[in-house]
Design a protein around this motif. Structure first.
Motif, PDB file in Angstrom:
ATOM      1  N   HIS A  62       0.833  -1.201   0.000  1.00 57.17           N
ATOM      2  CA  HIS A  62       0.000   0.000   0.000  1.00 57.17           C
ATOM      3  C   HIS A  62       0.865   1.246   0.000  1.00 57.17           C
ATOM      4  N   VAL A  63       0.258   2.353  -0.401  1.00 52.21           N
ATOM      5  CA  VAL A  63       0.903   3.663  -0.394  1.00 52.21           C
ATOM      6  C   VAL A  63      -0.003   4.602   0.385  1.00 52.21           C
ATOM      7  N   ARG A  64       0.585   5.350   1.304  1.00 58.20           N
ATOM      8  CA  ARG A  64      -0.193   6.370   2.017  1.00 58.20           C
ATOM      9  C   ARG A  64      -0.523   7.489   1.034  1.00 58.20           C
ATOM     10  N   THR A  65      -1.756   7.958   1.082  1.00 61.96           N
ATOM     11  CA  THR A  65      -2.182   9.024   0.175  1.00 61.96           C
ATOM     12  C   THR A  65      -1.326  10.272   0.377  1.00 61.96           C
ATOM     13  N   ALA A  66      -0.957  10.562   1.619  1.00 66.89           N
ATOM     14  CA  ALA A  66      -0.106  11.731   1.893  1.00 66.89           C
ATOM     15  C   ALA A  66       1.264  11.566   1.228  1.00 66.89           C
ATOM     16  N   ASP A  67       1.821  10.350   1.243  1.00 66.77           N
ATOM     17  CA  ASP A  67       3.110  10.113   0.586  1.00 66.77           C
ATOM     18  C   ASP A  67       2.999  10.255  -0.932  1.00 66.77           C
ATOM     19  N   LEU A  68       1.881   9.805  -1.488  1.00 66.72           N
ATOM     20  CA  LEU A  68       1.649   9.976  -2.921  1.00 66.72           C
ATOM     21  C   LEU A  68       1.586  11.459  -3.261  1.00 66.72           C
ATOM     22  N   ALA A  69       0.860  12.225  -2.445  1.00 68.31           N
ATOM     23  CA  ALA A  69       0.753  13.671  -2.680  1.00 68.31           C
ATOM     24  C   ALA A  69       2.144  14.312  -2.667  1.00 68.31           C
ATOM     25  N   ARG A  70       2.956  13.982  -1.659  1.00 65.47           N
ATOM     26  CA  ARG A  70       4.319  14.536  -1.573  1.00 65.47           C
ATOM     27  C   ARG A  70       5.131  14.199  -2.823  1.00 65.47           C
ATOM     28  N   ALA A  71       5.052  12.963  -3.266  1.00 69.50           N
ATOM     29  CA  ALA A  71       5.808  12.532  -4.451  1.00 69.50           C
ATOM     30  C   ALA A  71       5.364  13.282  -5.703  1.00 69.50           C
TER      31      ALA A  71
END
Length: 91
Positions: A62-71
């Motif tokens: 899984h990927v945290r949505t916040a980490d996706l946003a940062r990327a």
């Protein structure tokens, strides 16, 4: 092996991210962020080159949505601002 393009896609990004749960599957993150196929997402993760942190939950990735946003270059705080505005509007 072909080089996979991990340049972020920019269409409607913030609204799409606000609609997501706190974590999403690896293939979903790859598709939403970079237009990657399921296989390409897993391959990049296996090589240690997926563009954002991946969390293992049992046998799933899984990927945290916040980490996706940062990327993608989006401040994760903007995701919360949208939620609080929606909550206020519902009252």
């Amino acid at each position: 092996m072909t080089k996979t393009d991990t340049t972020p896609r920019r269409t409607g990004r913030l609204a799409d991210l606000r609609a997501l749960p706190p974590t999403i599957t690896l293939p979903t993150a790859g598709k939403m962020g970079w237009g990657l196929s399921r296989a390409a997402s897993y391959q990049l993760h296996q090589l240690g080159n997926f563009p954002c942190p991946v969390v293992t939950v049992g046998a799933r990735f899984h990927v945290r949505t916040a980490d996706l946003a940062r990327a993608l270059g989006i401040d994760p705080a903007l995701l919360l601002e949208g939620a609080s505005l929606n909550e206020q509007a519902a009252r």
